[in-house]
Design an enzyme around this catalytic site. Sequence first.
Site, PDB file in Angstrom:
ATOM      1  N   HIS A 216       0.802  -1.230   0.000  1.00  0.00           N
ATOM      2  CA  HIS A 216       0.000   0.000   0.000  1.00  0.00           C
ATOM      3  C   HIS A 216       0.838   1.285   0.000  1.00  0.00           C
ATOM      4  CE1 HIS A 216      -4.186  -1.095   0.019  1.00  0.00           C
ATOM      5  NE2 HIS A 216      -4.016  -1.978   0.974  1.00  0.00           N
ATOM      6  N   HIS A 317      -5.936  -3.026 -11.111  1.00  0.00           N
ATOM      7  CA  HIS A 317      -6.602  -2.707  -9.846  1.00  0.00           C
ATOM      8  C   HIS A 317      -8.115  -2.773 -10.029  1.00  0.00           C
ATOM      9  CE1 HIS A 317      -7.946   0.037  -6.540  1.00  0.00           C
ATOM     10  NE2 HIS A 317      -6.993  -0.611  -5.904  1.00  0.00           N
TER      11      HIS A 317
END
Length: 406
Positions: A216, A317
């Site tokens: 992340h 994504h």
Amino acid sequence: MNRRAFFCSGAALAGLPLVQAATPKMKITRVRVYEPPNRNTLFNQSDMVVMVETDGGVTGIGEGGSKDTLEQCAGRLIGQDPHFIEHLWQDMSRSFFYPPGREKMHALGALDLALWDIKGKVQGLPVHALLGGMVRNYCECYNTAGSIPAIKPGMSLRERAQATIEAGYRAFRMGAADTRGTSTFNTRERLNQVYDDCVQVREGVGKNGDFVIDFHQRFDLNEAIRGCDLIQNLAPFFVEDPVRTEAFQEDLPILRRTVKVPIAAGEEWGNRWDFNKLVESHDIDFLRATLPNVGGITEMMKVAAICETHFVGIVPHFTGPIATAALVNSLGTFSGPVLMEYNFQGRTFAHLPAALDFKNGKLYANDRPGLGVELDLKPLKLIAEITEPIRNRQLYYRPDGSITNW
């Protein structure tokens, strides 16, 4: 056939009437923008619905963008022929002097999806057929921990990973950023926990199963190196977004030369100029760019060509449901590795009677024309309607008529 006969036959053909093109001429008359129920307010995950209408009665459906960015791009479409998709992409991209940033590229991509939807509907073909046809039987998926019905509150990482693989997904996805319910993020403490968490997940997916871990972008380069080294022997399928996005152009090449785990990156990137050097240098193993963020299907196919040239896989994504359908249509034709993030299992969409064909952890293409999406307008809220063209922009053209820069 000898040379004389060949040219004689050509002369005979030249006298025949030309066959009319199968694609009818039409013009874009209106673009409408709708807000779906429970709208995702993050611009790079926008699920705003766009409809591009034509005087031929064919309407294209896209997804993404924001009201302001969509209105500007859509103004360049009014009155134009929707079949010239590449030309319209260049027009929307170049008309306003400054190159589009990632927010505007998202809107441009949403409209591009709708243009491809129109083209498929006019031809009576799914978009994947227009792009050369599917090269895979289905698109394999990975699941972010906790978003399938089989996973219940209180289950351990090991149990969640096992349930995900048993549900048919190719891989289980976990985060290295879980703060256990607080907003405090101690990177050193989290790295100490990463190894233990990955041990559990490896046990859950089994010896031959796959898992991925998302850092992340919360780690500096030295921390990312340590984290990758800690889990190397547990063989993750890839480590996702391992370094901060502000310095990825400098840090990812260093990381790639230092660690031995596969690296995936790019969920926040835009079009190909954000990452083409990284792909060409093989500084990443999987690209996370997605739709409509890269600028739509038109741009995604160029991205795919770059990745294919350098043997880099694409693991887009997650995005909205309409854009996910577009990903199946476009990346289903990409010959390299594809693994799609899918977190919609068990969810339905009031405004989409038909969109995604998902079963047992896999996304399947369908034969419905265009993107294969059917829209119900009743649950949607109209927030913009564009009917007037934006013509006060100066474009420049090469002598052959193709668009060039200011």
